[in-house]
Design a protein around this motif. Structure first.
Motif, mmCIF file in Angstrom:
data_model
loop_
_atom_site.group_PDB
_atom_site.id
_atom_site.type_symbol
_atom_site.label_atom_id
_atom_site.label_comp_id
_atom_site.label_asym_id
_atom_site.label_seq_id
_atom_site.Cartn_x
_atom_site.Cartn_y
_atom_site.Cartn_z
ATOM 1 N N VAL A 15 -5.642 -4.862 -2.796
ATOM 2 C CA VAL A 15 -4.708 -3.872 -3.331
ATOM 3 C C VAL A 15 -5.022 -3.656 -4.808
ATOM 4 N N ARG B 102 0.276 2.607 7.467
ATOM 5 C CA ARG B 102 0.007 1.220 7.078
ATOM 6 C C ARG B 102 -0.572 0.410 8.233
ATOM 7 N N CYS C 188 0.865 -1.180 0.000
ATOM 8 C CA CYS C 188 0.000 0.000 0.000
ATOM 9 C C CYS C 188 0.903 1.231 0.000
ATOM 10 N N HIS D 295 -7.752 3.006 -0.621
ATOM 11 C CA HIS D 295 -7.935 3.178 -2.066
ATOM 12 C C HIS D 295 -8.746 4.417 -2.436
ATOM 13 N N CYS E 67 -4.452 -0.396 -0.518
ATOM 14 C CA CYS E 67 -5.325 -1.435 0.023
ATOM 15 C C CYS E 67 -6.769 -0.923 0.000
ATOM 16 N N ASP E 68 -7.726 -1.767 0.402
ATOM 17 C CA ASP E 68 -9.141 -1.369 0.432
ATOM 18 C C ASP E 68 -9.375 -0.118 1.276
ATOM 19 N N GLU F 18 -2.034 -7.329 2.729
ATOM 20 C CA GLU F 18 -2.997 -6.255 2.496
ATOM 21 C C GLU F 18 -4.118 -6.737 1.582
ATOM 22 N N CYS G 53 -4.063 -0.356 7.322
ATOM 23 C CA CYS G 53 -4.346 -1.103 6.094
ATOM 24 C C CYS G 53 -5.287 -2.278 6.360
ATOM 25 N N THR G 54 -6.214 -2.487 5.428
ATOM 26 C CA THR G 54 -7.113 -3.636 5.481
ATOM 27 C C THR G 54 -6.278 -4.872 5.186
ATOM 28 N N ARG G 55 -6.431 -5.903 6.012
ATOM 29 C CA ARG G 55 -5.605 -7.106 5.843
ATOM 30 C C ARG G 55 -6.469 -8.360 5.716
#
Length: 156
Positions: free
Chosen positions: A72, A58, A51, A87, A83-84, A69, A61-63
């Motif tokens: 992406v 980070r 990301c 974005h 990432c989502d 991630e 970040c959606t994981r």
């Protein structure tokens, strides 16, 4: 990340216990270095990825379940991958999204407030305020109080 944070908390507890047992200064220093090292590992793992936001962000970040991630994809406006969570084009210091704006964006705000400038595709180019006649981006277009934390501009 939660597991690593738990390990860090456990290590800090061990350090506190060791300090209470009056270990010699060299042993205390060794314990402290180990705790700091574990903290650095937690940080390093949480800020690694693809990301394109700055490393400290980070953490949000959606994981996926495996820790990578999620979702992406490339931003069609700036060409970077996110990432989502990051974005959506947004403004600096916003919840989610990433700062994505053309350099030629016109907005009458000055200073640090320019970090939040943004024009979405539905909004189009910057517009002139019908009340004060200054031109603003989408984020700053609506009238607001001078201390507003949700966009807008002081319109007198």
């Amino acid at each position: 990340l939660t597991k690593a944070a738990g390990e860090l908390t456990k290590a800090a507890g061990e350090l506190t216990k060791a300090a209470g047992e009056q270990l010699n200064p060299a042993a205390q220093a060794k314990e402290a270095i180990e705790v700091v090292g574990k903290g650095a590992e937690v940080w390093k793992g949480a800020t690694r990825g693809t990301c394109c936001v700055s490393a400290p962000f980070r953490l949000n970040c959606t994981r996926d379940k495996d820790g990578t991630e999620a979702g992406v994809k490339k931003c069609s406006d700036c060409g970077y991958t996110f990432c989502d969570y990051h974005h959506r084009p947004g403004a600096a210091m916003s919840a989610g999204g990433h700062q994505c704006r053309p350099q030629d964006l016109e907005c009458a705000v000055i200073g640090v407030a320019r970090n939040n400038c943004f024009n979405g595709k539905a909004f189009g180019p910057s517009r002139q305020c019908p009340h004060c006649k200054f031109t603003y981006c989408e984020y700053h277009f609506r009238p607001a109080s001078w201390y507003s934390m949700q966009g807008g501009h002081t319109c007198s």
